[in-house]
Design an enzyme around this catalytic site. Structure first.
Site, mmCIF file in Angstrom:
data_model
loop_
_atom_site.group_PDB
_atom_site.id
_atom_site.type_symbol
_atom_site.label_atom_id
_atom_site.label_comp_id
_atom_site.label_asym_id
_atom_site.label_seq_id
_atom_site.Cartn_x
_atom_site.Cartn_y
_atom_site.Cartn_z
ATOM 1 N N LYS A 147 2.126 -17.028 8.590
ATOM 2 C CA LYS A 147 1.095 -16.498 9.587
ATOM 3 C C LYS A 147 -0.253 -16.953 9.401
ATOM 4 C CE LYS A 147 3.473 -12.223 10.697
ATOM 5 N NZ LYS A 147 3.625 -10.888 10.901
ATOM 6 N N LYS A 165 13.572 -19.080 13.664
ATOM 7 C CA LYS A 165 14.127 -17.728 13.961
ATOM 8 C C LYS A 165 13.626 -17.358 15.357
ATOM 9 C CE LYS A 165 10.609 -14.949 11.953
ATOM 10 N NZ LYS A 165 10.006 -13.918 11.073
ATOM 11 N N LYS A 182 8.461 -13.192 18.234
ATOM 12 C CA LYS A 182 7.463 -12.884 19.393
ATOM 13 C C LYS A 182 6.522 -13.856 19.538
ATOM 14 C CE LYS A 182 7.725 -8.333 17.740
ATOM 15 N NZ LYS A 182 7.149 -7.108 16.808
HETATM 16 P P1 TYM Z 1 8.652 -7.260 12.559
HETATM 17 O O1 TYM Z 1 7.817 -6.048 13.396
HETATM 18 O O2 TYM Z 1 8.216 -8.445 12.636
HETATM 19 O O3 TYM Z 1 10.285 -7.122 13.021
HETATM 20 C C1 TYM Z 1 10.781 -5.831 13.157
HETATM 21 C C2 TYM Z 1 12.302 -5.877 12.624
HETATM 22 O O4 TYM Z 1 12.868 -6.648 13.249
HETATM 23 C C3 TYM Z 1 13.456 -7.786 12.280
HETATM 24 N N1 TYM Z 1 13.655 -9.145 13.030
HETATM 25 C C4 TYM Z 1 14.610 -10.011 12.940
HETATM 26 N N2 TYM Z 1 16.027 -9.646 12.788
HETATM 27 C C5 TYM Z 1 16.998 -10.475 12.967
HETATM 28 N N3 TYM Z 1 16.418 -11.822 13.424
HETATM 29 C C6 TYM Z 1 15.323 -11.921 13.880
HETATM 30 N N4 TYM Z 1 14.981 -13.168 14.659
HETATM 31 C C7 TYM Z 1 14.368 -11.044 13.578
HETATM 32 N N5 TYM Z 1 12.835 -10.779 14.065
HETATM 33 C C8 TYM Z 1 12.268 -9.778 13.541
HETATM 34 C C9 TYM Z 1 12.446 -7.698 11.278
HETATM 35 O O5 TYM Z 1 13.087 -8.155 10.011
HETATM 36 C C10 TYM Z 1 12.231 -6.230 10.867
HETATM 37 O O6 TYM Z 1 13.192 -5.571 10.262
HETATM 38 N N6 TYM Z 1 6.746 -6.057 8.222
HETATM 39 C C11 TYM Z 1 7.740 -5.699 9.148
HETATM 40 C C12 TYM Z 1 7.431 -4.280 9.624
HETATM 41 C C13 TYM Z 1 7.182 -3.140 8.413
HETATM 42 C C14 TYM Z 1 8.279 -2.550 7.774
HETATM 43 C C15 TYM Z 1 7.595 -1.794 7.018
HETATM 44 C C16 TYM Z 1 9.571 -2.944 7.698
HETATM 45 C C17 TYM Z 1 5.949 -2.812 8.066
HETATM 46 N N7 TYM Z 1 6.398 -1.616 7.079
HETATM 47 C C18 TYM Z 1 8.533 -0.804 5.855
HETATM 48 C C19 TYM Z 1 10.367 -1.919 7.032
HETATM 49 C C20 TYM Z 1 9.728 -1.078 6.088
HETATM 50 C C21 TYM Z 1 7.576 -6.611 10.219
HETATM 51 O O7 TYM Z 1 6.530 -7.331 10.609
HETATM 52 O O8 TYM Z 1 8.778 -6.369 11.122
#
Ligand code: TYM
Length: 346
Positions: free
Chosen positions: A115, A207, A210
């Protein structure tokens, strides 16, 4: 709400359109875990502002993610749905964890490197300490399980490292105060299934994300049926028909991805998809996948639109969820302050 042995926590960032990776890797699994678990699902808006956000877009995105949770089938009456910034204990515990985590640990985080890009000096301090906040999210609720996609694996390992170091650094104090031999649990990540890592529709090596420039690389939860069908029709593949055995997907990233998507949407494994479509050309498989995706996603996007027409109702759900979350969070924070040795009546 008292602590039971099977609390689930997870979060989704309100940054841009949610896509099929978010849905299959995370939100669909959040829905399934509601039976038999006590779930806390959080719109992690404090994480979102580690990168610059337009304030009005951020508000819209917080409501969009909430609407996606609800439209997918998360029940805010039985479980907790809220946005992180309303429960100030997340930020407070994150500070404590910044003092537990080591620079070397955070320096190893691959997501920060991705990032921040080449210009690390210009990344926010918040982006660097992002994993401490994530550990705080999870451990504030002493969550036992965290369903996430594969890309979050390293962050969950760090959460366990922080919990272990805290338990170890303060072990005598924890015992003296009557919390037993450890205070925070060793949270287990729930990563798996055929959609743990959904890949871009344009490049099987990247992957689905967004932030990818091309909208054709992902299926957004709010895409209409024609757009979903078009994106699947145009998805990159190789020239061979699908293999007869699931092992034949190895080395065929794009084919593997489409089969994984089909399997996850349909709640089966890849072998079941191959047993039906093995040997068939993409000209036959893609329309079947498009029909399935439209059948399952169109009702969710229709429901999201319906919910988003009443933003006040979404805000009420978030406010009520935050009240329930805070009840748990204040207890943890009071105990953590005591463990550290801070003085005060709260
Ligand atoms: P974020 O907002 O990027 O994504 C949300 C969830 O979607 C999953 N994900 C995917 N799974 C499969 N294939 C993909 N291409 C893909 N892109 C995204 C992510 O793995 C996630 O589960 N840091 C985290 C948010 C967060 C969080 C937490 C998660 C903050 N605090 C505590 C769990 C527990 C994030 O940026 O997810």
């Amino acid at each position: 709400m008292s602590k039971s042995k099977n609390r689930v926590f997870s979060g989704v960032q309100p940054t841009g359109n949610l896509h099929l990776g978010n849905y299959l890797g995370a939100i669909k699994r959040f829905v399934a875990l509601q039976d038999g678990h006590e779930c806390v699902y959080c719109v992690v808006d404090l994480h979102a502002v580690t990168m610059r956000q337009d304030p009005e877009e951020l508000s819209d995105n917080i409501r969009n993610v909430t609407a996606a949770f609800l439209a997918s089938g998360i029940d805010p009456q039985k479980h907790i749905v809220f946005n992180q910034s309303q429960v100030s204990q997340h930020a407070e515990l994150a500070w404590m964890f910044n003092c537990v985590a080591r620079m070397g640990w955070l320096n190893r985080m691959t997501q920060f490197k991705e990032k921040a890009g080449k210009n690390r000096e210009n990344a926010s301090v918040g982006l660097f300490s992002y994993p401490s906040l994530m550990a705080a999210d999870i451990l504030l609720y002493k969550a036992d399980f965290v369903p996430v996609g594969e890309d979050q694996k390293q962050h969950l390992e760090l959460t366990r490292d922080i919990a272990a170091k805290f338990n170890n650094d303060f072990c005598e104090r924890i015992a003296k105060l009557g919390f037993g031999d450890s205070y925070f649990p060793m949270t287990e990540p729930l990563i798996g299934g055929p959609a743990a890592r959904v890949m871009s529709l344009r490049d099987g090596a990247k992957k689905m994300s967004k932030s990818e420039a091309s909208d054709m690389s992902r299926i957004n939860l709010i895409d209409d049926p024609d757009t979903i069908a078009k994106k699947i029709r145009k998805a990159k593949t190789d020239a061979e028909p699908l293999p007869e055995e699931v092992e034949g997907l190895a080395g065929r990233a794009e084919a593997d991805n489409l089969v994984g998507i089909f399997a996850a949407i349909n709640d089966v494994d890849k072998a079941a998809v191959i047993s039906e479509y093995g040997g068939k050309p993409f000209s036959e498989f893609k329309p079947a996948l498009a029909d399935l995706a439209v059948e399952k996603l169109a009702p969710i996007s229709a429901k999201m639109r319906h919910l988003l027409a009443e933003p006040d109702e979404i805000d009420t759900i978030l406010n009520e969820g935050a009240d329930k979350a805070r009840e748990i969070a204040v207890v943890t924070m009071r105990e953590v302050r005591e463990i550290f040795g801070f003085v005060g009546a709260k």
